[in-house]
Design a protein around this motif. Structure first.
Motif, mmCIF file in Angstrom:
data_model
loop_
_atom_site.group_PDB
_atom_site.id
_atom_site.type_symbol
_atom_site.label_atom_id
_atom_site.label_comp_id
_atom_site.label_asym_id
_atom_site.label_seq_id
_atom_site.Cartn_x
_atom_site.Cartn_y
_atom_site.Cartn_z
ATOM 1 N N PHE A 1 0.832 -1.196 0.000
ATOM 2 C CA PHE A 1 0.000 0.000 0.000
ATOM 3 C C PHE A 1 0.872 1.254 0.000
ATOM 4 N N ILE A 2 0.475 2.230 -0.795
ATOM 5 C CA ILE A 2 1.134 3.544 -0.761
ATOM 6 C C ILE A 2 0.265 4.486 0.069
ATOM 7 N N ILE A 3 0.874 5.075 1.091
ATOM 8 C CA ILE A 3 0.163 6.024 1.941
ATOM 9 C C ILE A 3 0.116 7.378 1.230
ATOM 10 N N GLU A 4 -1.067 7.980 1.215
ATOM 11 C CA GLU A 4 -1.202 9.281 0.564
ATOM 12 C C GLU A 4 -0.578 10.379 1.411
ATOM 13 N N ASP A 5 -0.205 11.463 0.773
ATOM 14 C CA ASP A 5 0.385 12.596 1.478
ATOM 15 C C ASP A 5 -0.620 13.200 2.451
ATOM 16 N N GLN A 6 -0.154 13.541 3.640
ATOM 17 C CA GLN A 6 -0.964 14.192 4.675
ATOM 18 C C GLN A 6 -0.028 14.874 5.658
ATOM 19 N N ASN A 7 -0.559 15.566 6.635
ATOM 20 C CA ASN A 7 0.328 16.326 7.518
ATOM 21 C C ASN A 7 1.098 15.414 8.471
ATOM 22 N N CYS A 8 2.062 16.000 9.175
ATOM 23 C CA CYS A 8 2.983 15.195 9.988
ATOM 24 C C CYS A 8 2.286 14.514 11.160
ATOM 25 N N LEU A 9 1.223 15.112 11.684
ATOM 26 C CA LEU A 9 0.471 14.489 12.773
ATOM 27 C C LEU A 9 -0.211 13.213 12.293
ATOM 28 N N GLN A 10 -0.776 13.285 11.101
ATOM 29 C CA GLN A 10 -1.466 12.125 10.532
ATOM 30 C C GLN A 10 -0.477 11.026 10.152
ATOM 31 N N LEU A 11 0.658 11.424 9.587
ATOM 32 C CA LEU A 11 1.671 10.439 9.230
ATOM 33 C C LEU A 11 2.217 9.738 10.471
ATOM 34 N N LYS A 12 2.329 10.494 11.572
ATOM 35 C CA LYS A 12 2.805 9.872 12.813
ATOM 36 C C LYS A 12 1.824 8.807 13.287
ATOM 37 N N ASP A 13 0.541 9.014 13.086
ATOM 38 C CA ASP A 13 -0.461 8.013 13.451
ATOM 39 C C ASP A 13 -0.215 6.717 12.694
ATOM 40 N N ILE A 14 0.018 6.837 11.397
ATOM 41 C CA ILE A 14 0.238 5.648 10.562
ATOM 42 C C ILE A 14 1.544 4.954 10.935
ATOM 43 N N ILE A 15 2.588 5.741 11.172
ATOM 44 C CA ILE A 15 3.883 5.168 11.553
ATOM 45 C C ILE A 15 3.796 4.500 12.918
ATOM 46 N N SER A 16 3.024 5.086 13.829
ATOM 47 C CA SER A 16 2.942 4.565 15.202
ATOM 48 C C SER A 16 2.348 3.168 15.274
ATOM 49 N N LYS A 17 1.616 2.763 14.252
ATOM 50 C CA LYS A 17 0.943 1.461 14.272
ATOM 51 C C LYS A 17 1.701 0.399 13.472
ATOM 52 N N CYS A 18 2.921 0.730 13.052
ATOM 53 C CA CYS A 18 3.746 -0.256 12.350
ATOM 54 C C CYS A 18 4.264 -1.326 13.320
#
Length: 389
Positions: free
Chosen positions: A273-290
């Protein structure tokens, strides 16, 4: 007492690490102060940062030939032999704001990693002449890359805040007003990410790659080859999904370009899956669940570290080594320098090492990270104590 902070240089929030620094700097130093951000990407900042607690301006001015300002600079340069007259005119918007009683906060933590930066030295020099204090904020500096011009600039800072101990040890001998604090982005809160269909709720490995890292490789094409092999092996040997996560989307330096190549060149795409561009707060959410994160961008890896995610950094400079050393006591096995990539299996083997010790790493981050981040609570007090007028 309300203080005026001028934040510069800043290339725009299309680099989500820069965005994270702006957000957390204001939060740490206090929203009761006045903040002016000089940005080369004003529209990006307006797009990504909602409810802004700062003013926005451009640091550079278009020079119109034969204007009164241009003619003045012409005389200064040719008659008075002021060699920086045109540069001063070009950066006059920021220079004029650096008056007595203000603090020029150099927020580009990486800027001293990439050779001489004459425009930064110029702005600093004129700011100091006008009674403005200067602070180098959350920086990393490669000792071997310090030039005479850079050395003179570093000596003149009223305060240097190093973000990792390798830089701190190098700079405290140059400027005694050097202190050590974590990168401000460690304090970034988690937002609500935007997820592609089919990924949320399932275990996945996060992967980030940047053109910057590719440019540092010693063997042409070896970085992409390693990433492709890693993805192939994860898909073959595990049931994990893979999230390709961009963290910088600047023209000419866009993670999405190399991540799209990885996606296109992978046969089995049902778990990719390619994650779409979004702000750093939102990206941190996605990274935090890896389950695990493999990242090239410093602030993408900071998002992972700060949320307890086992992380392998594909690094190329002192910042990656220094941060890992401060967190784990060593950078060995936590940072894989891109310059060391020789065989296509190198990244995969390093990833296996992280996964083998993932529980130990998670426990280390769980116990160490709260106190590590807590240090940032004192940074405002230190600045207010050290910077007096």
């Amino acid at each position: 007492m309300c203080r005026k902070y001028i934040m510069y240089p800043h290339g725009g929030s299309g680099n989500h690490g820069c965005e994270a620094i702006v957000r957390t700097t204001i939060s740490l130093l206090g929203e009761d102060n006045n903040f002016l951000l000089f940005s080369d990407g004003i529209e990006e900042d307006r797009s990504y940062i909602e409810n802004r607690k700062f003013s926005l301006e451009s640091p550079q001015k278009d020079i119109r030939r034969m204007s009164p300002e241009y003619l003045k600079a012409f005389i200064q340069y040719h008659v008075q032999k002021q060699k920086d007259a045109y540069d001063v005119l070009h950066f006059s918007p920021i220079i004029k704001k650096c008056e007595q009683g203000s603090i020029l906060l150099s927020i580009g933590g990486d800027n001293y990693c990439y050779g001489d930066n004459g425009h930064i030295y110029l702005v600093n020099r004129y700011a100091r002449r006008q009674g403005c204090k200067t602070v180098l904020w959350g920086c990393s500096v490669e000792p071997d890359d310090i030039t005479p011009a850079m050395l003179e600039d570093l000596k003149e800072y009223d305060l240097i805040v190093a973000r990792e101990s390798l830089t701190y040890e190098a700079l405290k001998g140059i400027n005694k007003k050097t202190v050590l604090f974590p990168d401000p982005a460690f304090s970034l809160p988690i937002g609500k990410g935007s997820w592609p269909n089919g990924l949320m709720g399932k275990p996945y490995i996060g992967i980030n790659l940047s053109p910057m890292v590719e440019s540092k490789e010693q063997k042409s094409g070896i970085t992409l080859e390693n990433y492709k092999y890693l993805i192939q092996k994860i898909l073959e040997e595990t049931e994990y999904n893979i999230a390709l996560i961009p963290h910088v989307v600047k023209r000419g330096n866009d993670d999405r370009v190399v991540l799209q190549r990885l996606y296109n060149e992978t046969d089995k795409k049902t778990r990719l899956f390619i994650i779409e561009d979004q702000n750093c707060l939102q990206l941190k959410d996605i990274i935090s669940k890896c389950v695990c994160f493999i990242g090239a961008r410093t602030h993408a890896t900071i998002a992972a570290y700060s949320t307890g995610v086992p992380t392998l950094v594909i690094g190329y400079s002192i910042k990656a080594r220094g941060i890992a050393k401060d967190l784990f006591g060593t950078s060995e096995n936590y940072v894989l320098p891109v310059q060391r990539l020789v065989d296509k299996t190198d990244l995969y083997m390093a990833y296996r090492g992280i996964m083998k010790h993932q529980n130990e790493i998670k426990n280390r981050l769980k116990t160490y990270m709260p106190e590590y981040k807590k240090k940032l609570c004192d940074v405002r007090k230190v600045i207010e104590k050290e910077i007096t007028f």
